[in-house]
Design a protein around this motif. Structure first.
Motif, PDB file in Angstrom:
ATOM      1  N   ASP A 189       0.849  -1.192   0.000  1.00 52.32           N
ATOM      2  CA  ASP A 189       0.000   0.000   0.000  1.00 52.32           C
ATOM      3  C   ASP A 189       0.881   1.237   0.000  1.00 52.32           C
ATOM      4  O   ASP A 189       1.715   1.402   0.893  1.00 52.32           O
ATOM      5  CB  ASP A 189      -0.918  -0.013   1.228  1.00 52.32           C
ATOM      6  CG  ASP A 189      -1.871   1.177   1.219  1.00 52.32           C
ATOM      7  OD1 ASP A 189      -1.465   2.262   1.694  1.00 52.32           O
ATOM      8  OD2 ASP A 189      -3.006   1.021   0.756  1.00 52.32           O
ATOM      9  N   LYS A 262      -5.138   9.417   2.282  1.00 53.51           N
ATOM     10  CA  LYS A 262      -5.705   8.149   1.806  1.00 53.51           C
ATOM     11  C   LYS A 262      -5.385   7.029   2.793  1.00 53.51           C
ATOM     12  O   LYS A 262      -6.257   6.202   3.116  1.00 53.51           O
ATOM     13  CB  LYS A 262      -5.150   7.807   0.427  1.00 53.51           C
ATOM     14  CG  LYS A 262      -5.692   6.487  -0.127  1.00 53.51           C
ATOM     15  CD  LYS A 262      -5.040   6.133  -1.447  1.00 53.51           C
ATOM     16  CE  LYS A 262      -5.639   4.864  -2.046  1.00 53.51           C
ATOM     17  NZ  LYS A 262      -5.544   3.694  -1.157  1.00 53.51           N
ATOM     18  N   ASP A 266      -8.038   4.759   4.932  1.00 55.08           N
ATOM     19  CA  ASP A 266      -8.041   3.291   4.917  1.00 55.08           C
ATOM     20  C   ASP A 266      -8.066   2.719   6.332  1.00 55.08           C
ATOM     21  O   ASP A 266      -8.646   1.647   6.563  1.00 55.08           O
ATOM     22  CB  ASP A 266      -6.796   2.777   4.185  1.00 55.08           C
ATOM     23  CG  ASP A 266      -6.852   3.047   2.693  1.00 55.08           C
ATOM     24  OD1 ASP A 266      -7.969   3.218   2.168  1.00 55.08           O
ATOM     25  OD2 ASP A 266      -5.780   3.104   2.054  1.00 55.08           O
ATOM     26  N   GLU A 271     -15.249   1.948   4.700  1.00 54.13           N
ATOM     27  CA  GLU A 271     -15.251   1.889   3.243  1.00 54.13           C
ATOM     28  C   GLU A 271     -16.673   2.057   2.715  1.00 54.13           C
ATOM     29  O   GLU A 271     -17.627   1.511   3.256  1.00 54.13           O
ATOM     30  CB  GLU A 271     -14.678   0.548   2.781  1.00 54.13           C
ATOM     31  CG  GLU A 271     -14.496   0.455   1.278  1.00 54.13           C
ATOM     32  CD  GLU A 271     -13.785  -0.815   0.863  1.00 54.13           C
ATOM     33  OE1 GLU A 271     -13.693  -1.073  -0.349  1.00 54.13           O
ATOM     34  OE2 GLU A 271     -13.322  -1.557   1.761  1.00 54.13           O
ATOM     35  N   TYR A 276     -14.624   8.671   2.857  1.00 51.17           N
ATOM     36  CA  TYR A 276     -13.640   7.661   2.476  1.00 51.17           C
ATOM     37  C   TYR A 276     -13.421   7.670   0.962  1.00 51.17           C
ATOM     38  O   TYR A 276     -12.281   7.626   0.480  1.00 51.17           O
ATOM     39  CB  TYR A 276     -14.110   6.280   2.914  1.00 51.17           C
ATOM     40  CG  TYR A 276     -13.222   5.156   2.422  1.00 51.17           C
ATOM     41  CD1 TYR A 276     -12.122   4.739   3.161  1.00 51.17           C
ATOM     42  CD2 TYR A 276     -13.470   4.532   1.186  1.00 51.17           C
ATOM     43  CE1 TYR A 276     -11.290   3.718   2.710  1.00 51.17           C
ATOM     44  CE2 TYR A 276     -12.638   3.519   0.723  1.00 51.17           C
ATOM     45  CZ  TYR A 276     -11.550   3.126   1.486  1.00 51.17           C
ATOM     46  OH  TYR A 276     -10.724   2.137   1.019  1.00 51.17           O
ATOM     47  N   ASP A 280      -9.954   8.519  -0.724  1.00 50.41           N
ATOM     48  CA  ASP A 280      -9.358   7.390  -1.420  1.00 50.41           C
ATOM     49  C   ASP A 280      -9.034   7.756  -2.865  1.00 50.41           C
ATOM     50  O   ASP A 280      -7.969   7.387  -3.395  1.00 50.41           O
ATOM     51  CB  ASP A 280     -10.314   6.194  -1.383  1.00 50.41           C
ATOM     52  CG  ASP A 280      -9.716   4.946  -2.005  1.00 50.41           C
ATOM     53  OD1 ASP A 280      -8.711   4.445  -1.464  1.00 50.41           O
ATOM     54  OD2 ASP A 280     -10.239   4.485  -3.037  1.00 50.41           O
ATOM     55  N   THR A 397      -0.567  -5.839   5.435  1.00 47.07           N
ATOM     56  CA  THR A 397      -0.281  -4.604   4.707  1.00 47.07           C
ATOM     57  C   THR A 397       0.932  -3.893   5.284  1.00 47.07           C
ATOM     58  O   THR A 397       1.829  -3.457   4.556  1.00 47.07           O
ATOM     59  CB  THR A 397      -1.498  -3.662   4.756  1.00 47.07           C
ATOM     60  OG1 THR A 397      -2.615  -4.307   4.146  1.00 47.07           O
ATOM     61  CG2 THR A 397      -1.210  -2.363   4.016  1.00 47.07           C
TER      62      THR A 397
END
Length: 462
Positions: A189, A262, A266, A271, A276, A280, A397
């Motif tokens: 990410d 962003k 997250d 979401e 968001y 995003d 992540t």
């Protein structure tokens, strides 16, 4: 994120036995090293030939090898190429508008003698955010000379901190080509990597820059060479006004802020909600850099009195110098895909899983070895991330982002005579080979080791 242990369960089966795959990978890397280091072949050709050799030795049909290379080449070029191009445009606008000079003059002008090395580290880091290392170095050198003369300090005392800021940004923080390719290859990410990269870069720059410079200036005490002695009034001679410091700084930090927002979305926001979705979209790397370039055309270009034709010319001239970088990066993606499709990833994963070696340490070591052999931080990053790409399936992540930073740290280890940056610093600073090793090479090594240490620390505490 406390313990990163590899799992090979979900990796594809090797195309051939490990008795062929390991020699195939080693032979491919060795060919790349020999071609770049000894025969001075362009890295694009070297990586292409290395990919074909890997496929041939691994027993992969030539048609499949070419297909794998083409897929990796195309995927990397599409994923990273536009970002590198936008970054080059932004950097060129920053340089041609005088915005970079404005940042330098404002920060340095407000610093006392004792705070000067810290100010120079900040200057290097800010200039290093949007610019390639070589471009940033060339831009910074006249400033380093001028500051050293006016302060009466050794060029090492003020130069090493600036170079530390520049180099750390180059290896650890997107949107530089190396980190971007590693992020793409390892499916990390970007926002998380950017945030963690800044956390690693700040203490690393402090240790490898102002603190190290105190000792390096004693070991290598040289005054600035007689270069750029007539260049101090260039901006005034051109009759060009500069954008203000606050506007320039806000423009430089704009894409970084958008990408960090962003990452914040997250982590914190749900979401599908409107906030968001907005954050995003705005923080998507391509959109963030595109917005930054468009904004820079007005805040930097028009702010410096540049007309539309001049701005267009600046943007056009930013692209030819990065053609080679784009080809190298894309070819690195092709080499990575060839390694993946032979199945060597599972072989390496099995070995690492049984040995208990942390993937972070492994990534750093692989990048170090390739860096020492080829002299190129970018080649080290793209090759190491290609080798490790199949091993990240079970990582979170945050773990994947830390692996990107470990590889980036390793790619900076001990710059020496096969690195173009080594000779740039030697000639600009007027040093001998020994003096360059005791200053520049040592600084790069400190950045690399500190980067790994802080990455491992984040792995424990986060």
């Amino acid at each position: 994120m406390h313990s990163i242990v590899l799992s090979a369960a979900e990796l594809s089966a090797p195309h051939a036995s490990s008795g062929r795959l390991v020699p195939a990978a080693l032979a491919g890397i060795a060919l790349i090293v020999v071609l770049i280091t000894w025969l001075k072949v362009h890295p694009f050709l070297s990586l292409t030939l290395g990919s074909l050799l890997v496929g041939a030795i691994a027993g992969l049909p030539m048609a499949d090898t070419v297909k794998s290379f083409g897929k990796g080449f195309g995927d990397t070029a599409s994923g990273v190429g536009a970002l590198i191009a936008l970054g080059a445009m932004f950097g060129k606008l920053l340089a041609d508008s005088g915005g970079a000079d404005q940042i330098v003059d404002t920060i340095v002008g407000r610093s006392g003698r004792r705070a000067l090395p810290w100010a120079m580290a900040l200057v290097g880091a800010l200039i290093g955010l949007p610019m390639f290392f070589e471009i940033g170095l060339v831009l910074l050198m006249p400033v380093i000379y001028l500051v050293a003369r006016r302060s009466g300090q050794s060029i090492i005392a003020v130069g090493i901190p600036a170079l530390a800021g520049l180099s750390a940004m180059h290896g650890l923080v997107p949107p530089h080509p190396g980190p971007l390719v590693a992020i793409d290859a390892l499916h990390a990410d970007l926002g998380v990597t950017l945030g963690l990269g800044v956390l690693v870069a700040v203490p690393t720059v402090a240790l490898a820059g102002p603190l190290l410079a105190r000792f390096a200036a004693r070991w290598v005490d040289v005054q600035p060479p007689e270069l750029f002695t007539t260049g101090e009034g260039d901006a005034e001679e051109e009759g060009k006004r500069r954008p203000s410091f606050s506007i320039t700084l806000a423009t430089v930090l704009l894409p970084v802020v958008l990408m960090l927002l962003k990452a914040f979305a997250d982590i914190v926001l749900d979401e599908g909600t409107e906030p968001y979705t907005v954050l995003d979209n705005l923080g998507t790397p391509l959109i963030a850099l595109l917005i930054a370039v468009v904004v820079a055309m007005f805040t930097l270009g028009r702010g410096a009195g540049m007309d539309r034709r001049t701005i267009t010319t600046t943007l056009e001239r930013s692209l030819p110098p990065i053609a080679g970088v784009l080809l190298i990066v894309a070819a690195g993606g092709g080499f990575k895909q060839t390694l993946v499709d032979t199945g060597i990833g599972k072989t390496i994963a099995d070995w690492v899983d049984g040995s208990g070696v942390s993937v972070l340490v492994l990534g750093w070591l692989v990048a170090v070895l390739i860096r020492l052999a080829t002299g190129s931080a970018t080649v080290a990053t793209v090759t190491a991330s290609g080798i490790l790409a199949p091993l990240v399936t079970g990582l979170s992540t945050g773990d994947t982002s830390l692996l990107v930073l470990a590889v980036g740290s390793g790619s900076l280890f001990f710059s020496h005579v096969n690195d173009a940056g080594f000779w740039l610093v030697k000639e600009y600073f007027g040093l001998s080979v020994g003096q360059t090793i005791k200053s520049w090479s040592l600084m790069e090594t400190v950045i690399s080791v500190c980067g790994l240490v802080f990455v491992l620390a984040l792995n424990i505490v986060v």
